[in-house]
Design an enzyme around this catalytic site. Structure first.
Site, mmCIF file in Angstrom:
data_model
loop_
_atom_site.group_PDB
_atom_site.id
_atom_site.type_symbol
_atom_site.label_atom_id
_atom_site.label_comp_id
_atom_site.label_asym_id
_atom_site.label_seq_id
_atom_site.Cartn_x
_atom_site.Cartn_y
_atom_site.Cartn_z
ATOM 1 N N ASP A 5 12.914 11.323 7.821
ATOM 2 C CA ASP A 5 11.570 10.802 7.800
ATOM 3 C C ASP A 5 11.432 9.594 9.199
ATOM 4 O OD1 ASP A 5 9.336 10.880 6.369
ATOM 5 O OD2 ASP A 5 9.380 9.260 5.119
ATOM 6 N N ILE A 190 -3.413 6.535 -1.872
ATOM 7 C CA ILE A 190 -4.546 5.653 -1.798
ATOM 8 C C ILE A 190 -5.371 6.140 -0.635
ATOM 9 C CG2 ILE A 190 -5.173 3.208 -1.243
ATOM 10 C CD1 ILE A 190 -2.571 2.455 -2.687
HETATM 11 P P1 AMP Z 1 1.605 7.920 -3.354
HETATM 12 O O1 AMP Z 1 2.739 7.219 -3.104
HETATM 13 O O2 AMP Z 1 1.120 8.508 -1.875
HETATM 14 O O3 AMP Z 1 1.851 9.254 -4.278
HETATM 15 O O4 AMP Z 1 0.322 7.172 -3.729
HETATM 16 C C1 AMP Z 1 0.452 6.511 -4.825
HETATM 17 C C2 AMP Z 1 -0.706 5.582 -5.120
HETATM 18 O O5 AMP Z 1 -1.970 6.141 -4.815
HETATM 19 C C3 AMP Z 1 -0.849 4.617 -6.450
HETATM 20 O O6 AMP Z 1 -1.094 3.336 -5.987
HETATM 21 C C4 AMP Z 1 -2.187 5.481 -6.986
HETATM 22 O O7 AMP Z 1 -2.626 4.463 -7.919
HETATM 23 C C5 AMP Z 1 -2.778 5.708 -5.805
HETATM 24 N N1 AMP Z 1 -4.006 6.629 -6.138
HETATM 25 C C6 AMP Z 1 -3.886 8.054 -6.355
HETATM 26 N N2 AMP Z 1 -5.336 8.551 -6.561
HETATM 27 C C7 AMP Z 1 -6.149 7.348 -6.477
HETATM 28 C C8 AMP Z 1 -7.524 7.280 -6.711
HETATM 29 N N3 AMP Z 1 -8.301 8.262 -7.117
HETATM 30 N N4 AMP Z 1 -7.898 5.973 -6.532
HETATM 31 C C9 AMP Z 1 -7.369 5.133 -6.103
HETATM 32 N N5 AMP Z 1 -5.816 5.231 -5.945
HETATM 33 C C10 AMP Z 1 -5.136 6.289 -6.441
#
Ligand code: AMP
Length: 267
Positions: A5, A190
């Site tokens: 990564d 996010i």
């Molecule tokens: P990841 O680590 O890339 O899987 O992202 C996880 C983060 O994305 C968490 O904080 C989730 O709350 C956020 N997330 C996923 N879907 C949404 C959404 N529709 N609105 C806001 N945050 C989101």
């Protein structure tokens, strides 16, 4: 086949990856900035560069990639090459994250150790697992935090202000490093899904040429969505990352199209 990564950031210039520590620590312990989320930054910046070339004829791209998920990092990418990135020797550095502090004055650790007697493992857990959004407002899930803001929770509001303000600062820093921005990319859980956070980050950035179209931001849900308005110098894009595909593409590249060519050990 293993894809590290960190590999997308392997050719950072020395002045971007070297810390202001005694140089022998770099030589002896390899203490330097490595950067992470490289697979994601590489994938989304390639998608964005192809799109900007095909749609706007922009060729030599200066891109800022924001991978905003539970971990969060920014990368400055010039013509497909990562020239700076926010995570350091470990993923703890710079941006505020779900449970990681991002940047703090390192002397806070000495102060805490002296005042509370905290040992190394305690301080490690404090910065990596108990800080960031979670440490500030008790939650690390962005959806829950946004709900808490709607209910008037002040610490959730503060946490989001810190989260977005630090991202803004690094957009400014990387705009300077790149001598301008052609494309600003949002990705990660996010970045891909939260129109609220994207809007906060892009508000009051017009002097840097960043002007968001609120309607486009609200409905964006494609593999690659445009979020800028007509007058925005910078193209703002939400790009769904696909690290698995990027790993598969790099594997295919290494093995040859039909998978028959084994990599040469010298290379
Ligand atoms: P990841 O680590 O890339 O899987 O992202 C996880 C983060 O994305 C968490 O904080 C989730 O709350 C956020 N997330 C996923 N879907 C949404 C959404 N529709 N609105 C806001 N945050 C989101």
């Amino acid at each position: 086949m293993a894809v590290f990564d960190t590999v997308f950031h392997a050719d950072l210039p020395d002045y971007a990856y070297t810390y202001g520590l005694p140089y022998e620590l770099y030589k002896k312990y390899h203490i330097r900035r490595y950067g992470f989320h490289g697979t994601s930054h590489q994938y989304v910046t390639r998608q964005a560069a192809e799109f900007l070339d095909n749609t706007y004829g922009i060729k030599n791209t200066r891109l800022i990639s924001l991978h905003l998920g539970n971990g969060a990092s920014a990368a400055a990418v010039l013509n497909g090459q990562s020239i700076d990135t926010s995570m350091g020797m470990t993923p703890l550095e710079v941006l505020l994250m779900g449970s990681r502090s991002g940047d703090i004055d390192p002397a806070i650790l000495f102060y805490l150790a002296r005042e509370t007697g905290a040992d190394i493992d305690t301080l490690d857990a404090l910065l990596n697992k108990q800080s960031g959004l979670k440490g500030l407002c008790g939650q690390n899930d962005m959806r829950t935090i946004i709900e808490q803001i709607d209910q008037g929770d002040e610490l959730s509001t503060l946490a989001i202000h810190i989260f977005c303000y630090r991202i803004k600062k690094y957009i400014g820093a990387y705009a300077a490093a790149l001598n301008g921005i052609d494309g600003l990319i949002f990705t990660g859980g996010i970045g891909e899904n939260s129109s609220f956070i994207r809007k906060q980050v892009c508000t009051n950035m017009d002097e840097l040429g960043i002007i968001m179209d609120s309607n486009k931001n609200q409905v964006a849900n494609d593999a690659l969505s445009e979020l800028h308005n007509l007058h925005s110098k910078v193209k703002i894009l939400a790009v769904k990352t696909n690290e698995e595909l990027e790993i598969a593409l790099q594997t295919q590249q290494l093995l040859g199209r039909d998978g028959s060519r084994l990599p040469c050990t010298e290379n």
